[in-house]
Design an enzyme around this catalytic site. Structure first.
Site, PDB file in Angstrom:
ATOM      1  N   HIS A 117      -3.534   6.146   3.436  1.00 55.46           N
ATOM      2  CA  HIS A 117      -4.262   4.914   3.156  1.00 55.46           C
ATOM      3  C   HIS A 117      -3.593   3.697   3.799  1.00 55.46           C
ATOM      4  CE1 HIS A 117      -6.008   1.675   0.596  1.00 55.46           C
ATOM      5  NE2 HIS A 117      -7.051   2.474   0.575  1.00 55.46           N
ATOM      6  N   SER A 163     -11.305  -1.518   0.162  1.00 59.90           N
ATOM      7  CA  SER A 163     -10.001  -1.492   0.840  1.00 59.90           C
ATOM      8  C   SER A 163     -10.143  -1.923   2.291  1.00 59.90           C
ATOM      9  CB  SER A 163      -9.413  -0.083   0.801  1.00 59.90           C
ATOM     10  OG  SER A 163      -8.799   0.195  -0.409  1.00 59.90           O
ATOM     11  N   ASP A 210       0.866  -1.177   0.000  1.00 59.59           N
ATOM     12  CA  ASP A 210       0.000   0.000   0.000  1.00 59.59           C
ATOM     13  C   ASP A 210       0.901   1.224   0.000  1.00 59.59           C
ATOM     14  OD1 ASP A 210      -2.202   1.885   0.847  1.00 59.59           O
ATOM     15  OD2 ASP A 210      -3.255   0.000   1.195  1.00 59.59           O
TER      16      ASP A 210
END
Length: 383
Positions: free
Chosen positions: A88, A262, A54
């Site tokens: 994120h 996600s 990520d």
């Protein structure tokens, strides 16, 4: 082939928690939906490392402090550069392994460790990294490098809340390599459920790595356990998990709400970490089987391409994993038991039976002797 890697969070919403309504209360519905607290009676993810492919994870947020290791920048190839913590990646790591420090956010596997493998930049519009081109079979994509690094550096689970629309040979090979090393691979299926294509065709474009064989593709559900409208629907969906108004840790500290597959994928990666903690030798395909067997609220037909086999239940998945390992033991025990009796007779060698052959030969000799004797008698009479 050009491929753009996307972080597949659909949106980040304002966090509504207050001092009287802390994050733990906000996330209670998520933990309840996954039946996590019952699973914690067996394990909290001790001894397991989850690689987060990520944006970079912030190792200084209180929920992750002291439990994050960082690998090299996977997007840079041979040229290494400093990578800033990403919004994120930090959020996903918290969902997987947040410790709950000081009444903070608690992850599904709060005793697990995180290996941060940065390969995307989430501070730019579109949450993406520059396109890369695969020139021939020898070229590795950032994801392929990340998977091999994770498999070679002790990760038992890889969480991938990323996606691209095109499969690459190097990634397929890296997926096979990681699976061969016993690593469980979990990925978000994407947030294309409301696109014009999906509405027209009643199915969504496939997103990779979720679409590669052996990868556990995760769809998003709402608070009622129904498919989130944005969640992609296609045959890459194996199971589902909460993906609407899910509280997450912010880079630098604090909280916000997220929407997207996600978050659902990160939560299922946490459940996979619980299974690997309790049953470390269970191969990836049986971890997937345990997740499926323990899922709840599945479609009437047993499976569909919207929520897969249903919403993951952590406690039921652990029970299913125990049955799978128990079945393996019982088979091994049975082999030992049946092998301890009296030895079986040595099998007869192939070919003619010696006894029958002897009798046949003897009969032929007797008949021949009688024939010769008859001829002698006839000759004597003629004389």
């Amino acid at each position: 082939m050009l491929t753009v890697v996307r972080l597949v969070t659909a949106a980040v919403l304002a966090f509504t928690g207050t001092a009287a309504d802390p994050v733990r209360d906000q996330q209670k519905w998520v933990l309840d939906a996954l039946n996590v607290e019952q699973a914690w009676a067996s394990t909290r993810g001790e001894g397991v490392t989850v690689a987060v492919v990520d944006s970079a994870v912030d190792p200084d947020v209180k929920e992750l402090k002291g439990r994050v290791s960082s690998g090299p920048d996977m997007s840079a190839g041979a040229v290494q550069r400093e990578v800033r913590p990403g919004r994120h990646g930090t959020a996903m790591a918290g969902l997987i392994a947040g410790s709950g420090e000081d009444d903070g956010l608690v992850g599904v596997a709060p005793a697990a460790r995180i290996l941060s493998l940065p390969m995307a930049i989430d501070d730019e519009p579109g949450f993406s990294m520059p396109p890369m081109e695969e020139d021939g079979p020898a070229a590795d994509s950032p994801l392929a490098r990340a998977l091999r690094y994770a498999a070679n550096h002790g990760a038992q689970v890889v969480s991938m809340s990323i996606g691209s629309y095109g499969p690459l040979r190097s990634e397929r090979e890296a997926v096979s390599y990681a699976l061969g090393k016993g690593v469980v691979l979990v990925a978000a299926v994407g947030n294309d459920g409301q696109t014009a294509y999906a509405r027209e065709k009643s199915t969504s474009y496939w997103s990779f790595p979720a679409g590669y064989p052996g990868v556990i593709g995760v769809a998003a559900t709402d608070k009622q356990g129904r498919r989130a409208s944005f969640s992609s629907d296609n045959l890459s969906v194996l199971v589902s998990a909460p993906g609407v108004e899910v509280p997450v840790v912010k880079r630098g500290g604090g909280y916000e709400l997220s929407e997207g597959t996600s978050s659902a994928a990160a939560l299922v990666a946490g459940v996979a970490a619980l299974i690997k903690s309790r049953h470390p030798t269970l191969p990836p395909e049986q971890v997937a089987q345990a997740l499926v067997a323990g899922s709840k609220g599945g479609p009437a037909a047993g499976y569909d391409d919207q929520t897969g086999f249903g919403v993951v239940d952590a406690a039921a998945a652990l029970d299913a994993a125990a049955r799978l390992t128990g079945a393996k033991r019982s088979v091994e025990a049975g082999v030992k038991h049946f092998g301890e009796g009296e030895d079986s007779p040595v099998p007869t060698r192939p070919g003619p039976d010696p006894l029958r052959l002897g009798l046949y030969g003897g009969g032929v000799l007797v008949a021949l002797a009688m024939f010769c004797g008859a001829i002698v008698l006839l000759n004597q009479r003629k004389e």
